[in-house]
Design a protein around this motif. Structure first.
Motif, PDB file in Angstrom:
ATOM      1  N   GLU A 160     -22.656   7.342   7.179  1.00 28.60           N
ATOM      2  CA  GLU A 160     -22.634   6.279   8.123  1.00 28.60           C
ATOM      3  C   GLU A 160     -21.381   5.557   8.886  1.00 28.60           C
ATOM      4  OE1 GLU A 160     -23.818   3.978   4.462  1.00 28.60           O
ATOM      5  OE2 GLU A 160     -24.218   6.093   5.451  1.00 28.60           O
ATOM      6  N   GLN A 161     -20.524   6.087   8.214  1.00 29.91           N
ATOM      7  CA  GLN A 161     -19.048   5.708   8.379  1.00 29.91           C
ATOM      8  C   GLN A 161     -18.205   6.445   9.453  1.00 29.91           C
ATOM      9  OE1 GLN A 161     -17.877   4.614   4.285  1.00 29.91           O
ATOM     10  NE2 GLN A 161     -17.723   2.457   4.840  1.00 29.91           N
ATOM     11  N   ILE A 162     -18.918   7.716   9.689  1.00 29.24           N
ATOM     12  CA  ILE A 162     -18.355   8.471  10.563  1.00 29.24           C
ATOM     13  C   ILE A 162     -18.832   8.685  11.924  1.00 29.24           C
ATOM     14  CG2 ILE A 162     -17.914  11.201  10.651  1.00 29.24           C
ATOM     15  CD1 ILE A 162     -16.750   9.942   7.797  1.00 29.24           C
ATOM     16  N   ASP A 163     -17.526   9.094  12.917  1.00 26.23           N
ATOM     17  CA  ASP A 163     -17.984   8.892  14.144  1.00 26.23           C
ATOM     18  C   ASP A 163     -17.861  10.122  14.836  1.00 26.23           C
ATOM     19  OD1 ASP A 163     -15.247   9.373  14.511  1.00 26.23           O
ATOM     20  OD2 ASP A 163     -14.614   7.252  15.040  1.00 26.23           O
ATOM     21  N   ALA A 198      -9.599   9.208   7.179  1.00 22.68           N
ATOM     22  CA  ALA A 198     -10.515   9.549   6.071  1.00 22.68           C
ATOM     23  C   ALA A 198     -11.545  10.227   6.596  1.00 22.68           C
ATOM     24  CB  ALA A 198     -10.863   8.263   5.374  1.00 22.68           C
ATOM     25  N   VAL A 199     -12.282  11.151   5.869  1.00 26.16           N
ATOM     26  CA  VAL A 199     -13.588  11.851   6.141  1.00 26.16           C
ATOM     27  C   VAL A 199     -14.603  11.955   5.471  1.00 26.16           C
ATOM     28  CG1 VAL A 199     -12.279  13.400   7.750  1.00 26.16           C
ATOM     29  CG2 VAL A 199     -12.698  14.139   5.254  1.00 26.16           C
ATOM     30  N   LEU A 200     -15.594  12.532   5.487  1.00 25.90           N
ATOM     31  CA  LEU A 200     -16.824  12.038   4.711  1.00 25.90           C
ATOM     32  C   LEU A 200     -16.588  12.724   3.207  1.00 25.90           C
ATOM     33  CD1 LEU A 200     -19.849  11.641   4.378  1.00 25.90           C
ATOM     34  CD2 LEU A 200     -20.325  13.830   5.117  1.00 25.90           C
ATOM     35  N   GLY A 201     -16.887  11.803   2.262  1.00 25.98           N
ATOM     36  CA  GLY A 201     -16.467  12.325   0.741  1.00 25.98           C
ATOM     37  C   GLY A 201     -15.292  11.954   0.282  1.00 25.98           C
ATOM     38  N   ASP A 202     -14.333  11.567   1.214  1.00 23.88           N
ATOM     39  CA  ASP A 202     -12.932  10.893   0.692  1.00 23.88           C
ATOM     40  C   ASP A 202     -13.305   9.908  -0.338  1.00 23.88           C
ATOM     41  OD1 ASP A 202     -11.428  12.921   1.826  1.00 23.88           O
ATOM     42  OD2 ASP A 202     -10.878  11.956   3.392  1.00 23.88           O
ATOM     43  N   LYS A 203     -12.453   9.670  -1.191  1.00 24.65           N
ATOM     44  CA  LYS A 203     -12.228   8.368  -2.185  1.00 24.65           C
ATOM     45  C   LYS A 203     -11.424   7.669  -1.365  1.00 24.65           C
ATOM     46  CE  LYS A 203     -13.700   7.612  -6.613  1.00 24.65           C
ATOM     47  NZ  LYS A 203     -13.493   8.146  -8.212  1.00 24.65           N
ATOM     48  N   VAL A 204     -11.795   6.442  -1.549  1.00 24.37           N
ATOM     49  CA  VAL A 204     -10.906   5.216  -0.960  1.00 24.37           C
ATOM     50  C   VAL A 204     -10.341   4.342  -2.417  1.00 24.37           C
ATOM     51  CG1 VAL A 204     -10.618   3.508   0.270  1.00 24.37           C
ATOM     52  CG2 VAL A 204     -11.889   5.071   1.223  1.00 24.37           C
ATOM     53  N   PHE A 205      -8.963   4.108  -2.295  1.00 24.04           N
ATOM     54  CA  PHE A 205      -8.576   3.192  -3.517  1.00 24.04           C
ATOM     55  C   PHE A 205      -7.951   1.830  -2.739  1.00 24.04           C
ATOM     56  CE2 PHE A 205      -8.590   7.506  -5.017  1.00 24.04           C
ATOM     57  CZ  PHE A 205      -8.940   7.217  -6.274  1.00 24.04           C
ATOM     58  N   PRO A 206      -8.651   0.843  -3.006  1.00 21.72           N
ATOM     59  CA  PRO A 206      -8.384  -0.357  -2.217  1.00 21.72           C
ATOM     60  C   PRO A 206      -7.132  -1.222  -3.166  1.00 21.72           C
ATOM     61  CG  PRO A 206     -10.714  -0.272  -2.664  1.00 21.72           C
ATOM     62  CD  PRO A 206      -9.995   0.617  -3.345  1.00 21.72           C
ATOM     63  N   PHE A 207      -6.404  -1.694  -2.379  1.00 26.06           N
ATOM     64  CA  PHE A 207      -5.163  -2.508  -3.197  1.00 26.06           C
ATOM     65  C   PHE A 207      -5.076  -3.900  -2.018  1.00 26.06           C
ATOM     66  CE2 PHE A 207      -4.427   1.714  -4.159  1.00 26.06           C
ATOM     67  CZ  PHE A 207      -3.694   1.562  -5.568  1.00 26.06           C
ATOM     68  N   VAL A 208      -4.960  -4.807  -2.939  1.00 25.54           N
ATOM     69  CA  VAL A 208      -4.970  -6.217  -2.138  1.00 25.54           C
ATOM     70  C   VAL A 208      -3.979  -6.982  -2.610  1.00 25.54           C
ATOM     71  CG1 VAL A 208      -6.686  -8.119  -1.789  1.00 25.54           C
ATOM     72  CG2 VAL A 208      -7.770  -6.126  -2.233  1.00 25.54           C
ATOM     73  N   TYR A 209      -3.511  -7.798  -1.643  1.00 23.14           N
ATOM     74  CA  TYR A 209      -2.324  -8.890  -1.659  1.00 23.14           C
ATOM     75  C   TYR A 209      -2.955 -10.077  -0.859  1.00 23.14           C
ATOM     76  CZ  TYR A 209       1.860 -11.534  -1.137  1.00 23.14           C
ATOM     77  OH  TYR A 209       2.698 -12.474  -1.086  1.00 23.14           O
ATOM     78  N   ALA A 210      -2.687 -11.182  -1.682  1.00 22.35           N
ATOM     79  CA  ALA A 210      -3.018 -12.632  -0.970  1.00 22.35           C
ATOM     80  C   ALA A 210      -2.010 -13.619  -1.200  1.00 22.35           C
ATOM     81  CB  ALA A 210      -4.345 -12.902  -1.499  1.00 22.35           C
ATOM     82  N   ASP A 211      -1.678 -14.585  -0.250  1.00 15.95           N
ATOM     83  CA  ASP A 211      -0.887 -15.550  -0.469  1.00 15.95           C
ATOM     84  C   ASP A 211      -1.716 -16.759   0.207  1.00 15.95           C
ATOM     85  OD1 ASP A 211      -0.422 -15.466   2.274  1.00 15.95           O
ATOM     86  OD2 ASP A 211       1.655 -14.591   1.910  1.00 15.95           O
ATOM     87  N   ASP A 212      -1.190 -18.012   0.672  1.00 19.72           N
ATOM     88  CA  ASP A 212      -1.590 -18.984   1.195  1.00 19.72           C
ATOM     89  C   ASP A 212      -1.825 -19.122   2.528  1.00 19.72           C
ATOM     90  OD1 ASP A 212       0.961 -19.349   1.666  1.00 19.72           O
ATOM     91  OD2 ASP A 212       1.270 -21.304   1.346  1.00 19.72           O
ATOM     92  N   LYS A 213      -1.406 -17.753   3.055  1.00 20.76           N
ATOM     93  CA  LYS A 213      -1.578 -17.716   4.596  1.00 20.76           C
ATOM     94  C   LYS A 213      -2.418 -16.627   5.004  1.00 20.76           C
ATOM     95  CE  LYS A 213       3.053 -19.539   5.821  1.00 20.76           C
ATOM     96  NZ  LYS A 213       4.516 -19.412   6.463  1.00 20.76           N
ATOM     97  N   MET A 214      -2.469 -15.423   4.305  1.00 12.77           N
ATOM     98  CA  MET A 214      -3.339 -14.374   4.537  1.00 12.77           C
ATOM     99  C   MET A 214      -3.733 -13.492   3.467  1.00 12.77           C
ATOM    100  SD  MET A 214      -1.174 -11.294   4.098  1.00 12.77           S
ATOM    101  CE  MET A 214       0.594 -11.000   3.896  1.00 12.77           C
ATOM    102  N   TYR A 215      -4.515 -12.625   3.831  1.00 12.10           N
ATOM    103  CA  TYR A 215      -4.831 -11.520   2.789  1.00 12.10           C
ATOM    104  C   TYR A 215      -4.637  -9.935   3.525  1.00 12.10           C
ATOM    105  CZ  TYR A 215      -7.940 -14.120  -0.563  1.00 12.10           C
ATOM    106  OH  TYR A 215      -8.255 -14.657  -1.334  1.00 12.10           O
ATOM    107  N   LEU A 216      -3.764  -9.090   2.656  1.00 14.94           N
ATOM    108  CA  LEU A 216      -3.561  -8.034   3.040  1.00 14.94           C
ATOM    109  C   LEU A 216      -4.293  -6.769   2.289  1.00 14.94           C
ATOM    110  CD1 LEU A 216      -0.122  -6.757   4.159  1.00 14.94           C
ATOM    111  CD2 LEU A 216      -1.479  -5.367   2.875  1.00 14.94           C
TER     112      LEU A 216
END
Length: 234
Positions: A160-163, A198-216
């Motif tokens: 359902e994430q594919i266009d 990214a296409v159907l079946g690809d694996k996604v590895f999330p990495f997160v950074y946060a400070d007092d102003k924003m999330y990346l």
């Protein structure tokens, strides 16, 4: 300038009856799609000519989120073509013409047979009418990643994430990244940089950074090369 009118639906709102950020992003995307369709250079035309527009970046600023039942007008217009890049602004206005949100975007015109960017065709240049750029603080398209980021649990791309281009739709990356925001984080500004599809079946590895102003959030492949990078500010 192209515009479409709508009314905020129940299915587009959160528990506080405000439009979700996902719905807001979809309104912007739908507006430019409808313009292309009405000009006769939409999805079917691009498919027939083995061409596509791939989104390279978003910059969205939210002044306020429209609420359930509110009447809105979404507007879009291209303001520059350069080589294989196209630049496009958006606004969402309330019934009184006051701006609820505005955005900038950068697109890449693709030759799908050669699988590479191509100079924007004469047909596109003829059909799209240029307007003046919206008065806003334009941010850099490139988003720099910090050296240290927290790795999160990986996941797989779902059907359902594919266009229609057979890869993950640009809005879906924003929805994925938004999952890492704390509760009651009110998005005022968002930037997204798209680096590879990214296409159907690809694996996604999330990495997160946060400070007092924003999330990346970096949504990356197994080699930590980003598919997309999304930055949120309150």
């Amino acid at each position: 300038m192209y515009s479409m009118k709508s009314r905020v639906r129940y299915s587009e709102t959160d528990s506080g009856q405000k439009m979700t950020f996902q719905a807001l992003t979809n309104y912007l995307q739908d507006c430019c799609i409808f313009q292309s369709e009405d000009l006769g250079i939409g999805v079917d035309y691009l498919k027939e000519h083995a061409q596509a527009w791939f989104l390279a970046s978003w910059q969205i600023v939210v002044e306020r989120l429209p609420v359930l039942g509110e009447k809105i007008t979404v507007k879009t217009w291209p303001y520059n073509f350069k080589g294989f890049y196209g630049y496009r602004n958006f606004t969402i206005e309330d019934a009184e013409g006051k701006i609820c949100a505005y955005a900038d975007s950068q697109w890449i015109f693709m030759d799908l047979k050669r699988e590479r960017p191509a100079r924007i065709s004469d047909k596109m240049l003829e059909e799209y009418q240029m307007e003046e750029p919206f008065k806003m603080d334009y941010a850099d398209r490139k988003i720099k990643l910090p050296e240290k980021m927290q790795e999160k649990e990986s996941f797989q791309i779902r059907p359902e994430q594919i266009d229609t281009n057979h890869h993950v739709n640009n809005e879906q990356y924003i929805a994925m990244a938004k999952n890492y925001l704390p509760e009651n984080f009110n998005i005022h500004k968002m930037r997204a940089e798209y680096r590879k599809a990214a296409v159907l079946g690809d694996k996604v590895f999330p990495f997160v950074y946060a400070d007092d102003k924003m999330y990346l959030v970096s949504l990356a492949d197994e080699e930590q090369k980003p598919y997309a990078i999304v930055e949120f500010e309150q």
